[in-house]
Design a protein around this motif. Structure first.
Motif, PDB file in Angstrom:
ATOM      1  N   MET A 186       1.407  12.783  -3.884  1.00 46.14           N
ATOM      2  CA  MET A 186       1.113  12.272  -5.402  1.00 46.14           C
ATOM      3  C   MET A 186      -0.527  11.647  -5.387  1.00 46.14           C
ATOM      4  O   MET A 186      -0.993  11.719  -6.613  1.00 46.14           O
ATOM      5  CB  MET A 186       2.098  10.910  -5.770  1.00 46.14           C
ATOM      6  N   LYS A 187      -1.002  11.040  -4.544  1.00 47.89           N
ATOM      7  CA  LYS A 187      -2.347  10.496  -4.464  1.00 47.89           C
ATOM      8  C   LYS A 187      -3.171  11.739  -4.946  1.00 47.89           C
ATOM      9  O   LYS A 187      -4.350  11.694  -5.557  1.00 47.89           O
ATOM     10  CB  LYS A 187      -2.652   9.759  -3.319  1.00 47.89           C
ATOM     11  N   TYR A 223      -7.283   5.325  -3.311  1.00 41.58           N
ATOM     12  CA  TYR A 223      -6.705   6.097  -2.395  1.00 41.58           C
ATOM     13  C   TYR A 223      -7.547   6.688  -1.082  1.00 41.58           C
ATOM     14  O   TYR A 223      -7.297   7.599  -0.619  1.00 41.58           O
ATOM     15  CB  TYR A 223      -6.393   7.465  -3.021  1.00 41.58           C
ATOM     16  N   ILE A 237       1.648   7.478   4.803  1.00 41.47           N
ATOM     17  CA  ILE A 237       2.760   6.730   4.423  1.00 41.47           C
ATOM     18  C   ILE A 237       3.808   7.656   4.435  1.00 41.47           C
ATOM     19  O   ILE A 237       4.985   7.475   4.793  1.00 41.47           O
ATOM     20  CB  ILE A 237       2.624   5.865   3.106  1.00 41.47           C
ATOM     21  N   TYR A 254      -2.806  13.069  -8.301  1.00 45.20           N
ATOM     22  CA  TYR A 254      -3.629  12.119  -9.236  1.00 45.20           C
ATOM     23  C   TYR A 254      -5.178  12.063  -9.183  1.00 45.20           C
ATOM     24  O   TYR A 254      -5.822  12.171 -10.388  1.00 45.20           O
ATOM     25  CB  TYR A 254      -3.369  10.659  -9.088  1.00 45.20           C
ATOM     26  N   ARG A 312      10.304   2.470  -9.730  1.00 45.14           N
ATOM     27  CA  ARG A 312       9.057   2.878  -9.209  1.00 45.14           C
ATOM     28  C   ARG A 312       8.939   4.474  -9.255  1.00 45.14           C
ATOM     29  O   ARG A 312       7.829   5.101  -9.561  1.00 45.14           O
ATOM     30  CB  ARG A 312       9.218   2.618  -7.504  1.00 45.14           C
ATOM     31  N   TRP A 326      -9.526  -1.865  -2.729  1.00 42.67           N
ATOM     32  CA  TRP A 326      -8.340  -1.500  -3.273  1.00 42.67           C
ATOM     33  C   TRP A 326      -8.117  -2.799  -4.337  1.00 42.67           C
ATOM     34  O   TRP A 326      -7.591  -2.267  -5.457  1.00 42.67           O
ATOM     35  CB  TRP A 326      -7.103  -1.770  -2.073  1.00 42.67           C
ATOM     36  N   LYS A 363       0.781  -1.126  -0.022  1.00 40.51           N
ATOM     37  CA  LYS A 363      -0.045   0.103  -0.014  1.00 40.51           C
ATOM     38  C   LYS A 363       0.966   1.111  -0.066  1.00 40.51           C
ATOM     39  O   LYS A 363       0.156   2.231  -0.072  1.00 40.51           O
ATOM     40  CB  LYS A 363      -0.806  -0.116   1.311  1.00 40.51           C
ATOM     41  N   ASP A 364       2.154   1.225   0.056  1.00 35.14           N
ATOM     42  CA  ASP A 364       3.029   2.183  -0.102  1.00 35.14           C
ATOM     43  C   ASP A 364       3.112   2.748  -1.725  1.00 35.14           C
ATOM     44  O   ASP A 364       3.741   3.665  -1.825  1.00 35.14           O
ATOM     45  CB  ASP A 364       4.350   1.991   0.533  1.00 35.14           C
ATOM     46  N   GLU A 365       2.449   1.983  -2.438  1.00 37.11           N
ATOM     47  CA  GLU A 365       2.721   2.038  -3.899  1.00 37.11           C
ATOM     48  C   GLU A 365       1.398   3.169  -4.298  1.00 37.11           C
ATOM     49  O   GLU A 365       0.414   2.857  -3.810  1.00 37.11           O
ATOM     50  CB  GLU A 365       2.896   0.912  -4.714  1.00 37.11           C
ATOM     51  N   LEU A 366       1.787   3.595  -5.458  1.00 34.96           N
ATOM     52  CA  LEU A 366       0.562   4.487  -5.991  1.00 34.96           C
ATOM     53  C   LEU A 366      -0.449   3.686  -6.935  1.00 34.96           C
ATOM     54  O   LEU A 366      -0.083   2.754  -7.459  1.00 34.96           O
ATOM     55  CB  LEU A 366       1.051   5.496  -6.926  1.00 34.96           C
ATOM     56  N   ASN A 415       3.941  10.235  -1.050  1.00 35.28           N
ATOM     57  CA  ASN A 415       2.550   9.514  -1.316  1.00 35.28           C
ATOM     58  C   ASN A 415       1.485  10.169  -1.362  1.00 35.28           C
ATOM     59  O   ASN A 415       0.592  10.237  -2.042  1.00 35.28           O
ATOM     60  CB  ASN A 415       2.967   8.328  -0.261  1.00 35.28           C
TER      61      ASN A 415
END
Lengths: 10, 212
Positions: free
Chosen positions: B63-64, B48, B56, B67, B5, B120, A7-10, B60
């Motif tokens: 960016m969320k 998200y 986090i 987006y 990444r 998710w 969950k640390d990824e986007l 993070n």
């Protein structure tokens, strides 16, 4: 918790 | 955070910004699938939700938020501000054919049967196929504006770079998420045909048009 580590990824 | 990444995230950001700028500068969303953009807004919204439950990093969070805001801004431009230029006649992909299987799959195959986890998982599955209405639209009209192909290239590149990120994390961090990896593979494979056309045509200065 399974699957919680990514969950640390986007 | 590794180089794959980071470049993946930046590629994703580039794609989103390219699309917004294209619509804004040309005052037109011709050739853009509004359905794909709604699906992407749905992807970000369901993925998200953890913005409200866990922190986090500043990167993070920022960016969320970017987006999500860009996704809704794009949807607004297509269905609101520049609605007159929206090519709905060619945007005819049946979205329920994606949504219903994706909902079922998310409920059946997930890491944990909990609301946040299912949402998710839903977002991961949905993202992998959310571009299909856009690709369908291009196959229907037989062509795409060059700027639209740049958008698609960066959007496809992003998940491809994430695949390398997951290989990296598997070897150096022991991290492996089967759901994300399989969905990411599917997502990348869907772009392969487009990548081929992009490299053989667009990068050589030709317009992307498909044989009739």
């Amino acid at each position: 918790r399974p699957g919680s580590c990514q969950k640390d990824e986007l | 955070m590794n180089i794959f990444r980071l470049t993946g995230d930046l590629s994703h950001l580039a794609a989103i910004i390219i699309l917004l700028l294209k619509i804004w500068k040309t005052r037109s969303c011709a050739g853009i699938s509004g359905k794909s953009q709604i699906l992407f807004a749905l992807v970000f919204t369901t993925r998200y939700l953890d913005l409200f439950s866990s922190f986090i990093s500043l990167y993070n969070t920022v960016m969320k938020v970017i987006y999500i805001m860009c996704a809704y801004a794009t949807v607004y431009l297509i269905y609101g501000k520049f609605k007159a230029t929206y090519d709905g006649n060619h945007d005819t992909f049946r979205v329920e054919f994606l949504l219903i299987p994706v909902v079922l799959l998310a409920v059946l195959i997930n890491h944990a049967f909990a609301p946040m986890e299912i949402l998710w998982t839903f977002s991961i599955y949905l993202e992998s196929v959310a571009i299909l209405p856009q690709l369908f639209m291009i196959s229907k009209t037989g062509e795409a504006e060059t700027i639209t192909t740049h958008y698609l290239f960066f959007l496809g590149l992003y998940r491809t770079l994430y695949l390398f990120n997951w290989i990296w994390r598997f070897y150096f961090e022991g991290f492996f998420d089967l759901i994300a990896v399989v969905a990411g593979l599917v997502q990348t494979i869907l772009y392969c045909d487009f990548f081929y056309l992009y490299i053989t045509k667009v990068l050589k200065g030709k317009k992307l048009s498909l044989p009739a």
